[in-house]
Design an enzyme around this catalytic site. Structure first.
Site, mmCIF file in Angstrom:
data_model
loop_
_atom_site.group_PDB
_atom_site.id
_atom_site.type_symbol
_atom_site.label_atom_id
_atom_site.label_comp_id
_atom_site.label_asym_id
_atom_site.label_seq_id
_atom_site.Cartn_x
_atom_site.Cartn_y
_atom_site.Cartn_z
ATOM 1 N N GLU A 99 -9.863 5.573 0.335
ATOM 2 C CA GLU A 99 -9.271 4.301 -0.096
ATOM 3 C C GLU A 99 -9.873 3.761 -1.359
ATOM 4 O O GLU A 99 -10.995 3.411 -1.386
ATOM 5 C CB GLU A 99 -10.187 3.386 1.120
ATOM 6 C CG GLU A 99 -9.826 3.665 2.587
ATOM 7 C CD GLU A 99 -8.619 3.123 3.301
ATOM 8 O OE1 GLU A 99 -7.709 2.190 2.224
ATOM 9 O OE2 GLU A 99 -8.335 3.193 4.340
ATOM 10 N N GLU B 134 0.791 -1.338 -0.013
ATOM 11 C CA GLU B 134 -0.065 0.147 0.067
ATOM 12 C C GLU B 134 0.737 1.272 -0.017
ATOM 13 O O GLU B 134 0.548 2.376 -0.514
ATOM 14 C CB GLU B 134 -1.028 0.025 1.106
ATOM 15 C CG GLU B 134 -1.921 1.248 1.385
ATOM 16 C CD GLU B 134 -2.792 1.284 2.587
ATOM 17 O OE1 GLU B 134 -2.491 0.458 3.269
ATOM 18 O OE2 GLU B 134 -3.416 2.244 2.719
HETATM 19 ZN ZN ZN Z 1 -3.728 2.772 4.586
#
Ligand code: ZN
Length: 312
Positions: free
Chosen positions: A276, A139
């Protein structure tokens, strides 16, 4: 559901958002994008792990060789680009802070990032490692790449852009410092970039809005309304630019979630949201997140949302 989120909270139930109609009305393209998405066969509901997965198993993910698409996309989106703002443009005079979630080096500094910091409503870890795809694309790498692309696009619009970190620190910064960077810059908008780590089958993006918090050093009351506007604009443009659907596991289909437990939002004094961009642990979402071409679309959607918000 066991959604936890970008700062690795214990499982909680998502809050219901009343913005389904508002979002659809704001961006008609959202519905089209959603229909296309559904037609391609999205998975059903399921329990989400949400970004917690990588915390306990850093070496397994960080040491593997990513097989994902790491090629930069063509054109003006070279990740290393940091050209100054255009001399003119709709965002001339505006300051945008981009907060790339986590840090590629957090895995090597678990003691430091586990230190608790005050977020007004309590204490939370300084930072977290973030999640990764099953093939090891982290990520932290994703957030930096999208941040670079977004910076280039915002510069082209004339904005001054600052990143909270650019892979140039040994860890962090801590979530309280991430908020302070936006505050000190007197940013007109701040976007924190993330990708989720929920269970397979959980798909789509969501934008996290600050809830109303007034506790200790946290007072989000002045930023709740403008942050909501910023988040709605980003969500709508993200749908249009990427064709991705709003999350099928939080937000009741709106792509918007309000939270009061994130230090990065609680301590902000300027309009700020998290996004997100998708679920790294779902193979279909991961195929998008690991594509440079898709990340360019994601950055485009976020950029256009910011431009829409700042132009009023
Ligand atoms: Zn994160």
């Amino acid at each position: 559901m066991s959604y936890a989120g970008p700062e690795f909270e214990p499982p909680r139930r998502p809050r219901r958002s009343p913005l389904t109609v508002a979002l659809a009305a704001l961006v008609p393209g959202a519905l089209l994008g959603w229909v296309v998405y559904e037609g391609l066969g999205s998975a059903g509901d399921g329990a989400g792990g949400a970004e917690a997965t990588a915390v306990g198993t850093p070496s397994a993910t960080v040491s593997s060789s990513p097989t994902d698409d790491e090629k930069p996309s063509p054109g003006p989106s070279q990740p290393t680009s940091s050209a100054p703002p255009a001399a003119s443009g709709p965002l001339k005079g505006k300051v945008v802070v981009i907060d790339p979630g986590h840090n590629p080096a957090n895995f090597q500094h678990t003691a430091e990032i586990n230190r608790k910091v005050n977020i007004g409503t309590g204490y939370k870890e300084c930072d977290t490692t973030g999640t990764s795809t099953n093939s090891g694309y982290t990520e932290a790498k994703f957030t930096l790449d999208v941040a670079h692309r977004l910076r280039t696009l915002l510069h082209q619009q004339g904005a001054a852009v600052k990143l909270t970190q650019d892979g140039d620190r040994s860890y962090g910064p801590c979530i309280d410092e991430r908020a302070r960077i936006g505050n000190k810059a007197k940013a007109d908008a701040v976007v924190s970039i993330h990708a989720d780590g929920a269970g397979a089958g959980n798909r789509g993006f969501h934008v996290i809005l600050p809830g109303s918090v007034n506790s200790g050093a946290a007072d989000t009351r002045p930023i709740v309304a403008p942050s909501r506007q910023l988040g709605e604009r980003i969500a709508g443009n993200f749908v249009r630019a990427t064709g991705s659907a709003p999350s099928n596991y939080v937000g009741d289909g709106t792509g918007l979630v309000t939270r009061e437990d994130l230090g990065g939002l609680n301590l902000s004094t300027v309009p700020k949201v998290f996004i997100e961009c998708g679920n790294m642990r779902d193979t279909k979402d991961a195929a998008q997140l690991t594509s440079g071409a898709w990340r360019q679309k994601a950055a485009q959607g976020i950029s256009e949302g910011i431009v829409s918000f700042l132009r009023g």
